[in-house]
Motif scaffolding. Sequence first.
Motif, PDB file in Angstrom:
ATOM      1  N   GLU A 347      23.062 -42.285 -32.485  1.00  0.00           N
ATOM      2  CA  GLU A 347      22.166 -43.417 -32.199  1.00  0.00           C
ATOM      3  C   GLU A 347      20.951 -42.973 -31.395  1.00  0.00           C
ATOM      4  O   GLU A 347      19.823 -43.433 -31.642  1.00  0.00           O
ATOM      5  N   LEU A 350      18.574 -41.230 -33.721  1.00  0.00           N
ATOM      6  CA  LEU A 350      17.904 -42.186 -34.598  1.00  0.00           C
ATOM      7  C   LEU A 350      16.787 -42.926 -33.862  1.00  0.00           C
ATOM      8  O   LEU A 350      15.698 -43.162 -34.416  1.00  0.00           O
ATOM      9  N   GLN A 351      17.041 -43.288 -32.611  1.00  0.00           N
ATOM     10  CA  GLN A 351      16.020 -43.963 -31.818  1.00  0.00           C
ATOM     11  C   GLN A 351      14.798 -43.065 -31.626  1.00  0.00           C
ATOM     12  O   GLN A 351      13.658 -43.517 -31.734  1.00  0.00           O
ATOM     13  N   GLU A 352      15.052 -41.802 -31.372  1.00  0.00           N
ATOM     14  CA  GLU A 352      13.943 -40.857 -31.166  1.00  0.00           C
ATOM     15  C   GLU A 352      13.196 -40.577 -32.463  1.00  0.00           C
ATOM     16  O   GLU A 352      12.056 -40.114 -32.446  1.00  0.00           O
ATOM     17  N   ASN A 353      13.849 -40.885 -33.589  1.00  0.00           N
ATOM     18  CA  ASN A 353      13.250 -40.572 -34.890  1.00  0.00           C
ATOM     19  C   ASN A 353      12.852 -41.840 -35.650  1.00  0.00           C
ATOM     20  O   ASN A 353      12.742 -41.819 -36.875  1.00  0.00           O
ATOM     21  N   ASP A 354      12.624 -42.928 -34.897  1.00  0.00           N
ATOM     22  CA  ASP A 354      12.198 -44.211 -35.487  1.00  0.00           C
ATOM     23  C   ASP A 354      13.162 -44.706 -36.565  1.00  0.00           C
ATOM     24  O   ASP A 354      12.757 -45.313 -37.566  1.00  0.00           O
ATOM     25  N   GLY A 355      14.454 -44.433 -36.377  1.00  0.00           N
ATOM     26  CA  GLY A 355      15.470 -44.923 -37.292  1.00  0.00           C
ATOM     27  C   GLY A 355      15.603 -44.133 -38.579  1.00  0.00           C
ATOM     28  O   GLY A 355      16.428 -44.490 -39.441  1.00  0.00           O
ATOM     29  N   LYS A 356      14.831 -43.073 -38.738  1.00  0.00           N
ATOM     30  CA  LYS A 356      14.861 -42.292 -39.979  1.00  0.00           C
ATOM     31  C   LYS A 356      15.861 -41.138 -39.875  1.00  0.00           C
ATOM     32  O   LYS A 356      15.950 -40.464 -38.853  1.00  0.00           O
ATOM     33  N   THR A 358      16.547 -37.578 -41.079  1.00  0.00           N
ATOM     34  CA  THR A 358      15.818 -36.453 -41.662  1.00  0.00           C
ATOM     35  C   THR A 358      16.660 -35.186 -41.619  1.00  0.00           C
ATOM     36  O   THR A 358      17.683 -35.113 -40.923  1.00  0.00           O
TER      37      THR A 358
END
Length: 511
Positions: A347, A350-356, A358
Amino acid sequence: MAVLSNLWIPTIILILTTILTAYIYMTRKFKHWRKKGVIEMEPKPFVGNFGKCLLMKISPGQYFKKMYDYGKGLPYIGIYLFDRPTLVLRDPELIKRILIKDFNYFADRYSRAAIKDQLGNSNLFMIKNPDWKTVRSKLTPIFTSGRLKNMFVLMEEVGKDLDTYLESQLTQDKTCTLEMKEVCAKFTTDMIGTTAYGLKVNSLNNPDAEFRKCGKEIFTFSLRRSIEFVVMFFFPDLIDVFGFQLFAKESTKFLRNVFWDIINERIKSGQKRNDLIDLLVELKRSQENENASLDKNTFKFDGDNLVAQAAVFFTGGFETSSTTMSFALYELAVNTEVQNKLRFEIEEALQENDGKITYEMVTTLPYLDMVLSETMRLYPILPYLDRVALKDYKIPETNLEIEKGTVMLVPMLGLHYDEQYFSNPNVYDPERFSEENKKSLTPCVYMPFGEGPHICIGQRLGLLQSKLGIVHILSKYEVSVNKKTPIPVKLDPKAFLTSSIGGIYLDLKKI
């Protein structure tokens, strides 16, 4: 009556003579190890030390672990696969020599498919030297980090299909009970289909998908399939007599047809996808251009030799990753504190990656890597390694001579559960594989992908698939055990790979 009586006597004599001859032949090598001063397990006539596996009371991996435990304190012990002298290795330094330093003496696996089984004999897993070296070097480029990164866009599409499938299984209270080995197998089948062959396999949303049916036929350990694998891996001298195939007959027909259709279509269209099929087409064309200069003994990338590589990547790609995924989810369901810690890591990323999701995100989650490493310690998919001596070999610093044809077994399940290398080995503890703790691991003890030149060529793709699947599931669901979940999990005694018996049923609850 007198005539019948006269016939019975020679018939009985013939039967007894045949039995005695067979007995003498099958026990002629017994005491081989004792004569060499090696401690051996007492063999039984006709089966050697392999009787319990033949009766399917225990899987080969678990049985070799028992042999490993029997030889505690010894560098090796002698056993017999039927009548074949076999050395079970325990010492990591000796294992390192066999698998790496003196690889040229032990460059082939003992197992093989029937001569007429082209798909079984020509694929990268089964093929013998010198052809193995050629095929391995030519196929290695498909698994570079650059290619995997390019594949990830396609992989993430399958991840979204997994989301859709799980959502469709939820009841009104946002929960469901699923057999996770089957779910994971559908996911990885779709993954291999799109990344290696450019196919929308759609196993997750189509219960009648042909690729999934094919995979089930190959790895459903029925009595017949179990006997086929036993002969192939432990008594290959008989494989041509029975004509057993690595891929079941219907699977062989399906794989041959579908992969030739894909290869021919790719050649005709000129389409490029940077996948396994592209590489196989390139190898085929390259050899055709060099045909006049090729040695007649050179491995030919054509016909079933091409299909064999596509087939083994399909089977190896979906089965190993799905098994690792399902065992990891099982352990996360049992060990909720580990599950919560891993979900927090996912989680946060994901937050650091704008939900994406990769490639970089999935491959740089340290705790996820630790979780999968510990899962593969407890449940190595191939729980032993086999090699055969290609020429006579003297074990350094000993007087032990290994004759050509001797089988060498590395019982990974034994090594992975040895208290000498892993404290409290039955406890699931991902922290064993933290960056700091990994430095203290003894080389050639932890080997879930094998070791040396024969190390699994697809290990990075396999791990990437498993990681992506777990990220999709844990980011949206809590996983827990239920009444159908076996605790501890029971391994299938008929399976030559590590496999749970009766599946792995878990509850999923939408977060």
